[in-house]
Design an enzyme around this catalytic site. Structure first.
Site, PDB file in Angstrom:
ATOM      1  N   ASN A   7      76.510 -25.198  26.108  1.00 39.08           N
ATOM      2  CA  ASN A   7      75.067 -25.388  26.030  1.00 39.08           C
ATOM      3  C   ASN A   7      74.841 -26.559  25.077  1.00 39.08           C
ATOM      4  OD1 ASN A   7      72.337 -25.248  25.651  1.00 39.08           O
ATOM      5  ND2 ASN A   7      72.287 -23.075  25.125  1.00 39.08           N
ATOM      6  N   ARG A  91      75.004 -25.315  30.863  1.00 35.47           N
ATOM      7  CA  ARG A  91      73.590 -24.991  30.968  1.00 35.47           C
ATOM      8  C   ARG A  91      72.836 -26.312  31.105  1.00 35.47           C
ATOM      9  NH1 ARG A  91      69.220 -23.826  26.384  1.00 35.47           N
ATOM     10  NH2 ARG A  91      67.547 -23.244  27.781  1.00 35.47           N
ATOM     11  N   HIS A 180      63.959 -20.689  31.373  1.00 31.22           N
ATOM     12  CA  HIS A 180      64.610 -19.408  31.040  1.00 31.22           C
ATOM     13  C   HIS A 180      65.042 -18.647  32.298  1.00 31.22           C
ATOM     14  CE1 HIS A 180      61.992 -19.276  27.171  1.00 31.22           C
ATOM     15  NE2 HIS A 180      63.196 -19.703  26.858  1.00 31.22           N
ATOM     16  N   HIS A 208      60.730 -12.791  28.266  1.00 32.01           N
ATOM     17  CA  HIS A 208      61.796 -13.364  27.437  1.00 32.01           C
ATOM     18  C   HIS A 208      61.129 -13.953  26.196  1.00 32.01           C
ATOM     19  CE1 HIS A 208      65.620 -15.567  26.620  1.00 32.01           C
ATOM     20  NE2 HIS A 208      64.763 -16.273  25.909  1.00 32.01           N
ATOM     21  N   LEU A 209      61.302 -13.280  25.058  1.00 29.79           N
ATOM     22  CA  LEU A 209      60.608 -13.700  23.842  1.00 29.79           C
ATOM     23  C   LEU A 209      61.619 -14.083  22.765  1.00 29.79           C
ATOM     24  CD1 LEU A 209      58.086 -10.687  23.771  1.00 29.79           C
ATOM     25  CD2 LEU A 209      57.763 -12.899  24.893  1.00 29.79           C
ATOM     26  N   GLY A 210      61.848 -15.377  22.611  1.00 23.95           N
ATOM     27  CA  GLY A 210      62.729 -15.876  21.555  1.00 23.95           C
ATOM     28  C   GLY A 210      61.936 -16.907  20.769  1.00 23.95           C
ATOM     29  N   ARG A 241      55.546 -23.911  19.352  1.00 27.03           N
ATOM     30  CA  ARG A 241      54.804 -24.529  20.468  1.00 27.03           C
ATOM     31  C   ARG A 241      53.483 -23.800  20.712  1.00 27.03           C
ATOM     32  NH1 ARG A 241      59.708 -24.118  24.598  1.00 27.03           N
ATOM     33  NH2 ARG A 241      61.212 -24.308  22.938  1.00 27.03           N
ATOM     34  N   ARG A 285      60.526 -12.402  12.375  1.00 23.35           N
ATOM     35  CA  ARG A 285      60.893 -11.450  11.324  1.00 23.35           C
ATOM     36  C   ARG A 285      60.136 -11.760  10.038  1.00 23.35           C
ATOM     37  NH1 ARG A 285      67.234 -11.405  11.789  1.00 23.35           N
ATOM     38  NH2 ARG A 285      66.528 -13.344  12.716  1.00 23.35           N
ATOM     39  N   GLY A 333      61.824  -9.901  21.838  1.00 20.18           N
ATOM     40  CA  GLY A 333      61.657  -8.820  22.814  1.00 20.18           C
ATOM     41  C   GLY A 333      62.658  -7.686  22.600  1.00 20.18           C
ATOM     42  N   GLU A 384      72.764 -15.030  28.685  1.00 16.78           N
ATOM     43  CA  GLU A 384      72.738 -16.218  29.547  1.00 16.78           C
ATOM     44  C   GLU A 384      74.133 -16.803  29.744  1.00 16.78           C
ATOM     45  OE1 GLU A 384      68.782 -18.506  28.695  1.00 16.78           O
ATOM     46  OE2 GLU A 384      69.215 -17.257  26.985  1.00 16.78           O
TER      47      GLU A 384
HETATM   48  P1  ADP Z   1      66.241 -18.666  20.788  1.00 18.41           P
HETATM   49  O1  ADP Z   1      65.027 -18.748  21.670  1.00 18.41           O
HETATM   50  O2  ADP Z   1      66.372 -19.820  19.856  1.00 18.41           O
HETATM   51  O3  ADP Z   1      67.507 -18.292  21.513  1.00 18.41           O
HETATM   52  P2  ADP Z   1      66.261 -15.913  19.847  1.00 18.41           P
HETATM   53  O4  ADP Z   1      66.205 -15.345  21.219  1.00 18.41           O
HETATM   54  O5  ADP Z   1      67.474 -15.676  19.037  1.00 18.41           O
HETATM   55  O6  ADP Z   1      65.921 -17.450  19.802  1.00 18.41           O
HETATM   56  O7  ADP Z   1      64.983 -15.307  19.058  1.00 18.41           O
HETATM   57  C1  ADP Z   1      64.684 -15.694  17.758  1.00 18.41           C
HETATM   58  C2  ADP Z   1      63.453 -14.908  17.317  1.00 18.41           C
HETATM   59  O8  ADP Z   1      63.761 -13.498  17.313  1.00 18.41           O
HETATM   60  C3  ADP Z   1      63.003 -15.254  15.897  1.00 18.41           C
HETATM   61  O9  ADP Z   1      61.579 -15.376  15.871  1.00 18.41           O
HETATM   62  C4  ADP Z   1      63.433 -14.023  15.112  1.00 18.41           C
HETATM   63  O10 ADP Z   1      62.632 -13.790  13.972  1.00 18.41           O
HETATM   64  C5  ADP Z   1      63.231 -12.938  16.141  1.00 18.41           C
HETATM   65  N1  ADP Z   1      63.898 -11.692  15.725  1.00 18.41           N
HETATM   66  C6  ADP Z   1      65.219 -11.452  15.615  1.00 18.41           C
HETATM   67  N2  ADP Z   1      65.428 -10.198  15.123  1.00 18.41           N
HETATM   68  C7  ADP Z   1      64.213  -9.645  14.909  1.00 18.41           C
HETATM   69  C8  ADP Z   1      63.742  -8.388  14.412  1.00 18.41           C
HETATM   70  N3  ADP Z   1      64.587  -7.442  14.019  1.00 18.41           N
HETATM   71  N4  ADP Z   1      62.412  -8.190  14.356  1.00 18.41           N
HETATM   72  C9  ADP Z   1      61.544  -9.129  14.735  1.00 18.41           C
HETATM   73  N5  ADP Z   1      61.903 -10.332  15.221  1.00 18.41           N
HETATM   74  C10 ADP Z   1      63.216 -10.597  15.298  1.00 18.41           C
END
Ligand code: ADP
Length: 402
Positions: A7, A91, A180, A208-210, A241, A285, A333, A384
């Site tokens: 990636n 990727r 995604h 999908h929430l990252g 964003r 977090r 998520g 992924e």
């Molecule tokens: P990316 O999109 O860069 O791959 P990730 O899927 O790893 O990112 O998601 C990162 C997000 O997940 C950050 O906002 C992080 O704070 C959140 N996160 C990870 N663990 C927790 C948790 N225990 N509680 C709340 N949010 C979390």
């Protein structure tokens, strides 16, 4: 097969070396700060100690050389010869309208990827660099491209067209592509497996929430709509964003603040979203901690974030004429109890009800809906890299059979 999954970003490369036979990760790691004198390689081999190397890594070609060196290293490696790498899966963010599936990378495919640079100027150039670097070190190894956009390629035109002159679609391919896709595909299929129901019969919404985030409406196995659009900027509020906004705001702010196109792009992509609204953090977090301490702006950002997801869930239930499963995945998520709770609150009338106790368990793929909930709510860890490895294996086998 043993597949190296890459990636490649503009200044980083993440890798996993996967044995698809038993789906085991033999080694994984990443190189950060490529192009700088203090690049960092972190390598985690299975059953051996993690190592960190700091040094000058000027470009992607040298970075891949390092990755191969650690994979082959007598102390930290997991293979003895480069030929043990059966294929490389890359990727690739933007496949444009040309790829609705993963492909063997040929010279012709590389030409198309270059043509698509304009559609994803932040991502595709880095992906191309990664492919070229891998080709230069492993010239006889098949290289496969797996696209973030491919899973959404079958959306109907009313979901992918924008309400702007049709000539702009013809001329510049301006349309919704969605991203995604690898994750939406993986977790939606996993959801059907977990429920023991045929994938082709289900109406699924995947969230999908990252750091970036998107929702997809998957009707009978086809992604029929998704919240990211022409670029990954549209849709949900994300870490940095903005997601959806009135397009007039862009020209208005550019005029008021005297910003040029590049600056406005940076404002919307890097300084908006959770960080922009809260002024606190782009990390969920940290934001949740601030909310717990009574920070008002952090709470506003959290509410905006979850409210928008809720709106999209409602919209996609309408788009599909019902819902069987809602899936939460990605760092937020999968892990945020509070986000899932807020999104699912007061949704009983739509057949969605969370089991608040099960929602607190964050360790495994599981159904967290209340017993009486008509639609199921699942928490599923995305993977992924595994999808890329499995797609790569499939395509290599198809080509070997020809
Ligand atoms: P990316 O999109 O860069 O791959 P990730 O899927 O790893 O990112 O998601 C990162 C997000 O997940 C950050 O906002 C992080 O704070 C959140 N996160 C990870 N663990 C927790 C948790 N225990 N509680 C709340 N949010 C979390």
């Amino acid at each position: 097969m043993k597949i190296l999954v890459l990636n490649s970003g503009s200044s980083s490369i993440k890798y996993q070396f996967i044995d698809t036979g038993n789906r085991e990760v033999l080694a994984k790691g990443q190189i950060e700060r490529i192009g700088m004198s203090s690049a960092v390689l972190t390598h985690i081999p299975k059953g051996k100690e993690k190592i960190k190397i700091v040094g000058e890594i000027l470009d992607h070609t040298i970075a891949i050389e390092y990755v191969l060196a650690v994979l082959l290293s007598p102390n930290h490696g997991v293979i003895k010869d480069k030929t043990e790498i059966d294929a490389v899966g890359h990727r690739v963010v933007h496949g444009g309208e040309d790829f609705s599936d993963s492909v063997l990378i040929t010279n012709k495919v590389m030409e198309v990827l270059k043509e698509n640079i304009e559609l994803a100027p932040l991502h595709n150039p880095a992906n191309i660099k990664g492919i070229k670097a891998a080709q230069s070190h492993l010239p006889n190894t098949p290289q496969i491209g797996v696209f973030d956009t491919a899973f959404h390629a079958k959306m109907p035109s009313y979901a992918y067209l924008y309400g702007i002159p049709y000539e702009l679609y013809r001329r510049y391919k301006i349309r919704r592509y969605g991203f995604h896709g690898t994750s939406h595909r993986f977790v939606s299929k996993k959801a059907a497996e977990l429920l023991g129901k045929p994938y082709e019969e289900l109406k699924i919404i995947t969230a999908h929430l990252g750091n970036g985030g998107s929702l997809a409406a998957i009707d009978k196995g086809v992604s029929v709509d998704t919240s990211m659009g022409f670029t990954p900027l549209e849709g949900l509020l994300m870490g940095t964003r903005s997601g959806d906004l009135d397009p007039s705001i862009i020209t208005y702010v550019m005029g008021k603040e005297g910003l040029d196109v590049r600056e406005m792009n940076a404002l919307l992509n890097k300084h908006s979203g959770l960080i922009g609204v809260s002024g606190e953090s782009s990390d969920m977090r940290e934001l949740e901690e601030a909310v717990a301490e009574g920070d008002r702006r952090a709470k506003m950002a959290f509410d905006l974030f979850t409210y928008r997801i809720k709106k999209y869930v409602g919209a996609y239930i309408a788009a599909m004429g019902g819902l069987d499963v809602l899936v939460f995945t990605g760092g937020i998520g999968e892990n945020s109890i509070e986000v899932r709770k807020a999104v699912c609150s007061n949704m009983e009338y739509l057949g969605l009800e969370l089991d608040l106790e099960k929602n607190k368990i964050v360790r495994e793929d599981m159904d967290i809906a209340a017993k009486n909930s008509k639609a199921r709510i699942l928490r599923i860890s995305t993977n992924e890299e595994l999808v890329i490895a499995l797609d790569t294996e499939k395509i290599v086998r198809e080509h070997l059979e020809k």
